[in-house]
Design a protein around this motif. Structure first.
Motif, PDB file in Angstrom:
ATOM      1  N   ASN A 100       0.812  -1.214   0.000  1.00  0.00           N
ATOM      2  CA  ASN A 100       0.000   0.000   0.000  1.00  0.00           C
ATOM      3  C   ASN A 100       0.850   1.270   0.000  1.00  0.00           C
ATOM      4  O   ASN A 100       2.070   1.240   0.168  1.00  0.00           O
ATOM      5  CB  ASN A 100      -0.955   0.000   1.204  1.00  0.00           C
ATOM      6  CG  ASN A 100      -0.229   0.191   2.531  1.00  0.00           C
ATOM      7  OD1 ASN A 100       0.991   0.263   2.590  1.00  0.00           O
ATOM      8  ND2 ASN A 100      -0.983   0.256   3.609  1.00  0.00           N
ATOM      9  N   THR A 101       0.171   2.374  -0.203  1.00  0.00           N
ATOM     10  CA  THR A 101       0.753   3.706  -0.041  1.00  0.00           C
ATOM     11  C   THR A 101      -0.128   4.450   0.960  1.00  0.00           C
ATOM     12  O   THR A 101      -1.359   4.447   0.830  1.00  0.00           O
ATOM     13  CB  THR A 101       0.783   4.469  -1.369  1.00  0.00           C
ATOM     14  OG1 THR A 101       1.576   3.738  -2.309  1.00  0.00           O
ATOM     15  CG2 THR A 101       1.383   5.853  -1.197  1.00  0.00           C
ATOM     16  N   ARG A 119      -0.514  10.669   5.805  1.00  0.00           N
ATOM     17  CA  ARG A 119      -1.107  11.341   6.966  1.00  0.00           C
ATOM     18  C   ARG A 119      -1.650  12.682   6.488  1.00  0.00           C
ATOM     19  O   ARG A 119      -0.901  13.530   5.970  1.00  0.00           O
ATOM     20  CB  ARG A 119      -0.044  11.549   8.034  1.00  0.00           C
ATOM     21  CG  ARG A 119      -0.540  12.339   9.260  1.00  0.00           C
ATOM     22  CD  ARG A 119      -1.398  11.479  10.167  1.00  0.00           C
ATOM     23  NE  ARG A 119      -1.652  12.141  11.433  1.00  0.00           N
ATOM     24  CZ  ARG A 119      -2.799  12.765  11.754  1.00  0.00           C
ATOM     25  NH1 ARG A 119      -3.780  12.822  10.865  1.00  0.00           N
ATOM     26  NH2 ARG A 119      -2.952  13.324  12.935  1.00  0.00           N
ATOM     27  N   VAL A 120      -2.946  12.865   6.609  1.00  0.00           N
ATOM     28  CA  VAL A 120      -3.592  14.109   6.186  1.00  0.00           C
ATOM     29  C   VAL A 120      -3.416  15.146   7.298  1.00  0.00           C
ATOM     30  O   VAL A 120      -3.864  14.931   8.423  1.00  0.00           O
ATOM     31  CB  VAL A 120      -5.090  13.878   5.903  1.00  0.00           C
ATOM     32  CG1 VAL A 120      -5.777  15.189   5.584  1.00  0.00           C
ATOM     33  CG2 VAL A 120      -5.261  12.880   4.765  1.00  0.00           C
ATOM     34  N   PRO A 121      -2.764  16.266   6.994  1.00  0.00           N
ATOM     35  CA  PRO A 121      -2.462  17.238   8.059  1.00  0.00           C
ATOM     36  C   PRO A 121      -3.641  18.092   8.493  1.00  0.00           C
ATOM     37  O   PRO A 121      -3.656  18.630   9.599  1.00  0.00           O
ATOM     38  CB  PRO A 121      -1.374  18.108   7.434  1.00  0.00           C
ATOM     39  CG  PRO A 121      -1.630  18.024   5.971  1.00  0.00           C
ATOM     40  CD  PRO A 121      -2.160  16.650   5.709  1.00  0.00           C
ATOM     41  N   GLY A 122      -4.645  18.237   7.616  1.00  0.00           N
ATOM     42  CA  GLY A 122      -5.757  19.103   7.960  1.00  0.00           C
ATOM     43  C   GLY A 122      -6.806  19.110   6.871  1.00  0.00           C
ATOM     44  O   GLY A 122      -6.820  18.227   5.995  1.00  0.00           O
ATOM     45  N   PRO A 123      -7.709  20.074   6.858  1.00  0.00           N
ATOM     46  CA  PRO A 123      -8.794  20.117   5.875  1.00  0.00           C
ATOM     47  C   PRO A 123      -8.278  20.120   4.439  1.00  0.00           C
ATOM     48  O   PRO A 123      -7.237  20.703   4.133  1.00  0.00           O
ATOM     49  CB  PRO A 123      -9.516  21.430   6.213  1.00  0.00           C
ATOM     50  CG  PRO A 123      -9.187  21.687   7.647  1.00  0.00           C
ATOM     51  CD  PRO A 123      -7.780  21.186   7.832  1.00  0.00           C
ATOM     52  N   GLY A 124      -9.043  19.463   3.566  1.00  0.00           N
ATOM     53  CA  GLY A 124      -8.683  19.407   2.158  1.00  0.00           C
ATOM     54  C   GLY A 124      -9.375  18.248   1.478  1.00  0.00           C
ATOM     55  O   GLY A 124     -10.074  17.447   2.110  1.00  0.00           O
ATOM     56  N   PRO A 181     -13.005  11.546  -6.587  1.00  0.00           N
ATOM     57  CA  PRO A 181     -12.917  12.016  -5.199  1.00  0.00           C
ATOM     58  C   PRO A 181     -12.893  10.838  -4.226  1.00  0.00           C
ATOM     59  O   PRO A 181     -13.582   9.835  -4.434  1.00  0.00           O
ATOM     60  CB  PRO A 181     -14.190  12.842  -5.013  1.00  0.00           C
ATOM     61  CG  PRO A 181     -14.718  13.093  -6.373  1.00  0.00           C
ATOM     62  CD  PRO A 181     -14.245  11.987  -7.248  1.00  0.00           C
ATOM     63  N   VAL A 182     -12.096  10.957  -3.172  1.00  0.00           N
ATOM     64  CA  VAL A 182     -12.057   9.972  -2.099  1.00  0.00           C
ATOM     65  C   VAL A 182     -12.829  10.501  -0.892  1.00  0.00           C
ATOM     66  O   VAL A 182     -13.758   9.866  -0.397  1.00  0.00           O
ATOM     67  CB  VAL A 182     -10.609   9.623  -1.706  1.00  0.00           C
ATOM     68  CG1 VAL A 182     -10.578   8.706  -0.490  1.00  0.00           C
ATOM     69  CG2 VAL A 182      -9.879   8.976  -2.879  1.00  0.00           C
ATOM     70  N   PHE A 183     -12.446  11.708  -0.433  1.00  0.00           N
ATOM     71  CA  PHE A 183     -13.100  12.259   0.749  1.00  0.00           C
ATOM     72  C   PHE A 183     -12.730  13.726   0.897  1.00  0.00           C
ATOM     73  O   PHE A 183     -11.605  14.122   0.592  1.00  0.00           O
ATOM     74  CB  PHE A 183     -12.679  11.491   2.004  1.00  0.00           C
ATOM     75  CG  PHE A 183     -13.451  11.840   3.248  1.00  0.00           C
ATOM     76  CD1 PHE A 183     -14.792  11.521   3.368  1.00  0.00           C
ATOM     77  CD2 PHE A 183     -12.833  12.509   4.299  1.00  0.00           C
ATOM     78  CE1 PHE A 183     -15.510  11.837   4.514  1.00  0.00           C
ATOM     79  CE2 PHE A 183     -13.535  12.833   5.445  1.00  0.00           C
ATOM     80  CZ  PHE A 183     -14.888  12.502   5.556  1.00  0.00           C
ATOM     81  N   VAL A 235      -6.201  10.164   7.834  1.00  0.00           N
ATOM     82  CA  VAL A 235      -5.262   9.288   7.133  1.00  0.00           C
ATOM     83  C   VAL A 235      -5.894   8.802   5.829  1.00  0.00           C
ATOM     84  O   VAL A 235      -7.118   8.716   5.707  1.00  0.00           O
ATOM     85  CB  VAL A 235      -4.859   8.069   7.992  1.00  0.00           C
ATOM     86  CG1 VAL A 235      -3.955   8.469   9.144  1.00  0.00           C
ATOM     87  CG2 VAL A 235      -6.082   7.328   8.526  1.00  0.00           C
ATOM     88  N   ILE A 236      -5.028   8.481   4.850  1.00  0.00           N
ATOM     89  CA  ILE A 236      -5.457   7.933   3.564  1.00  0.00           C
ATOM     90  C   ILE A 236      -4.595   6.711   3.267  1.00  0.00           C
ATOM     91  O   ILE A 236      -3.401   6.683   3.569  1.00  0.00           O
ATOM     92  CB  ILE A 236      -5.274   8.938   2.414  1.00  0.00           C
ATOM     93  CG1 ILE A 236      -5.972  10.254   2.710  1.00  0.00           C
ATOM     94  CG2 ILE A 236      -5.808   8.359   1.099  1.00  0.00           C
ATOM     95  CD1 ILE A 236      -5.647  11.329   1.700  1.00  0.00           C
ATOM     96  N   GLN A 237      -5.210   5.718   2.648  1.00  0.00           N
ATOM     97  CA  GLN A 237      -4.470   4.525   2.218  1.00  0.00           C
ATOM     98  C   GLN A 237      -4.868   4.174   0.789  1.00  0.00           C
ATOM     99  O   GLN A 237      -6.048   4.157   0.451  1.00  0.00           O
ATOM    100  CB  GLN A 237      -4.787   3.347   3.146  1.00  0.00           C
ATOM    101  CG  GLN A 237      -4.154   2.035   2.732  1.00  0.00           C
ATOM    102  CD  GLN A 237      -4.418   0.927   3.734  1.00  0.00           C
ATOM    103  OE1 GLN A 237      -3.547   0.525   4.484  1.00  0.00           O
ATOM    104  NE2 GLN A 237      -5.651   0.442   3.768  1.00  0.00           N
ATOM    105  N   GLY A 238      -3.863   3.893  -0.035  1.00  0.00           N
ATOM    106  CA  GLY A 238      -4.125   3.461  -1.400  1.00  0.00           C
ATOM    107  C   GLY A 238      -3.611   2.046  -1.614  1.00  0.00           C
ATOM    108  O   GLY A 238      -2.490   1.717  -1.212  1.00  0.00           O
ATOM    109  N   MET A 239      -4.439   1.179  -2.223  1.00  0.00           N
ATOM    110  CA  MET A 239      -4.042  -0.203  -2.505  1.00  0.00           C
ATOM    111  C   MET A 239      -4.164  -0.466  -4.009  1.00  0.00           C
ATOM    112  O   MET A 239      -4.866   0.243  -4.721  1.00  0.00           O
ATOM    113  CB  MET A 239      -4.923  -1.194  -1.747  1.00  0.00           C
ATOM    114  CG  MET A 239      -4.915  -1.044  -0.240  1.00  0.00           C
ATOM    115  SD  MET A 239      -5.662  -2.450   0.610  1.00  0.00           S
ATOM    116  CE  MET A 239      -7.227  -2.625  -0.253  1.00  0.00           C
TER     117      MET A 239
END
Length: 406
Positions: free
Chosen positions: A145-146, A149-154, A171-173, A180-184
């Motif tokens: 995976n990749t 860490r999402v630091p804040g709004p976006g 769009p993911v979110f 946090v985000i994870q890509g597989m």
């Protein structure tokens, strides 16, 4: 040794992948007490212990996988996949990926795991009468995976740029806070190799093949696995499975878990990478012990890597370091060696090596059935007055049984 008392000769080396902690200690004992007295052991050695992986920036793991491709048969000790605590404990340069994941990706193989059944160790699930073999896809998912860490709004987006430059965005979110985000990912070719390996293995052992995932939620990712399995079954394997009286069916993983618990066993259960990782540990414990589960990685071009399905037995290793007694189960690690030696004997036409591997397997089971075993088995055994042996005591007891058999 053969009938003349001469050590059994080998033509081609095994790839030997040493490991970490208590299993590394057991590894040395098995070689010294159960193998080297009888076999002129030839191996190409790779130290996959965490300190050496750090010294080589994990190049040794990639090198060991290439060696496995060259020689066709490998045997692997359990290794540490470091987390934050391990990075600090060992003073590592970075948090290295799972060596098993690296090797599986390099070989593009499928992992088949099955319990070692022995009289006196009864499954916790009373209906289970036969082994259940888990076929675990050995590529992709969270092991490749990749993460971010999402630091804040976006806004988080999934972006694919084709070879022709065409871009697809999804769009993911929309984050209103940190997260946090994870890509597989996975590949069609790897999914198809996995499915073929599962069908071929199930046909070879004449057992039903089950496949389960969660395509009702993951409609595209898991759905692709479902479709590949179904297509191959219809095009290539239905006729042969009908002829030998076996079947294939797909069901959701939550339904499959319920079916497995109610079954009597005797089938192959195919699972995606993470599902197979979790369920194999559950299956091993339910059949008796995590140290009683074999694990074989098989690549599409016929490379075999044998290992135990359990970890490095960290708690026992800390006791061993302090000079305290341990009673660590070495059965699955012994079976990794016998599996590799047997396959080497088959490929190189060395019947003496095959017979030795069979005799050592039988010696392990006979030792346990005689009431001599490690603490994990003694605590669940139905054998009256089971005797608890220490780590090396058990290995030496197996050697005594083997001597009588040879």
């Amino acid at each position: 040794m053969d009938k003349t008392g001469t050590k059994i000769a080998m033509k081609t080396p095994l790839v030997e992948m040493d490991g970490d902690e208590m299993t590394r200690v057991i590894w040395r004992m098995i070689k010294e007490d159960l193998l080297l007295p009888y076999i002129d052991l030839r191996t190409e050695y790779y130290d996959l212990g965490l300190p050496h992986r750090d010294e080589t920036d994990d190049q040794v793991t990639a090198d060991s996988a290439e060696a496995a491709k060259k020689y066709g048969v490998a045997v692997k000790c359990a290794t540490i996949t470091p987390n934050d605590a391990r990075v600090k404990e060992y003073g590592l340069k970075k948090m290295y990926k799972s060596p098993n994941g690296t090797i599986r990706a390099a070989l593009d193989g499928t992992v088949f795991r099955a319990p070692i059944l022995v009289k006196g160790i009864e499954p916790y699930v009373r209906s289970w009468k036969k082994p259940i073999t888990l076929a675990r896809h050995a590529y992709g998912d969270i092991y490749r995976n990749t993460e971010l860490r999402v630091p804040g709004p976006g806004r988080a987006e999934l972006v694919f740029t084709g070879a022709d430059g065409h871009e697809v965005r999804q769009p993911v979110f929309d984050f209103a806070e940190a997260g946090v985000i994870q890509g597989m990912h996975n590949r069609d070719s790897s999914i198809e190799s996995f499915a073929r390996a599962c069908f071929r293995y199930a046909i070879s052992v004449r057992e039903d093949l089950w496949f389960s995932t969660k395509d009702t939620i993951s409609k595209i990712y898991d759905g692709r696995f479902r479709d590949v399995f179904q297509s191959l079954y219809e095009r290539e394997y239905r006729e042969e499975m009908d002829r030998i009286g076996t079947k294939y069916f797909y069901t959701l993983i939550d339904d499959a878990v319920a079916r497995v618990i109610r079954s009597e066993g005797g089938f192959v259960w195919a699972l995606k990478n993470y599902d197979g990782d979790v369920m194999s540990d559950m299956m091993a414990a339910a059949f008796g012990s995590l140290a009683m589960m074999t694990s074989i990685l098989v690549s599409p071009d016929g490379v075999y890597e044998y290992e135990a399905a359990h970890g490095t037995v960290q708690r026992h290793y800390y006791k061993y370091q302090k000079g305290e007694p341990t009673s660590t189960n070495s059965v699955a690690t012994i079976y990794a060696w016998t599996g590799a030696l047997r396959k080497r004997g088959e490929l190189d036409a060395i019947p003496e090596l095959i017979r030795f591997a069979d005799a050592l397997d039988a010696a392990v089971l006979e030792t346990i059935e005689s009431g001599r075993m490690t603490g994990d088995l003694a605590s669940i055994s139905t054998i009256p007055d089971a005797k608890v042996l220490g780590t090396e005591e058990f290995i030496l007891a197996v050697r005594d049984t083997l001597e009588r058999k040879l």
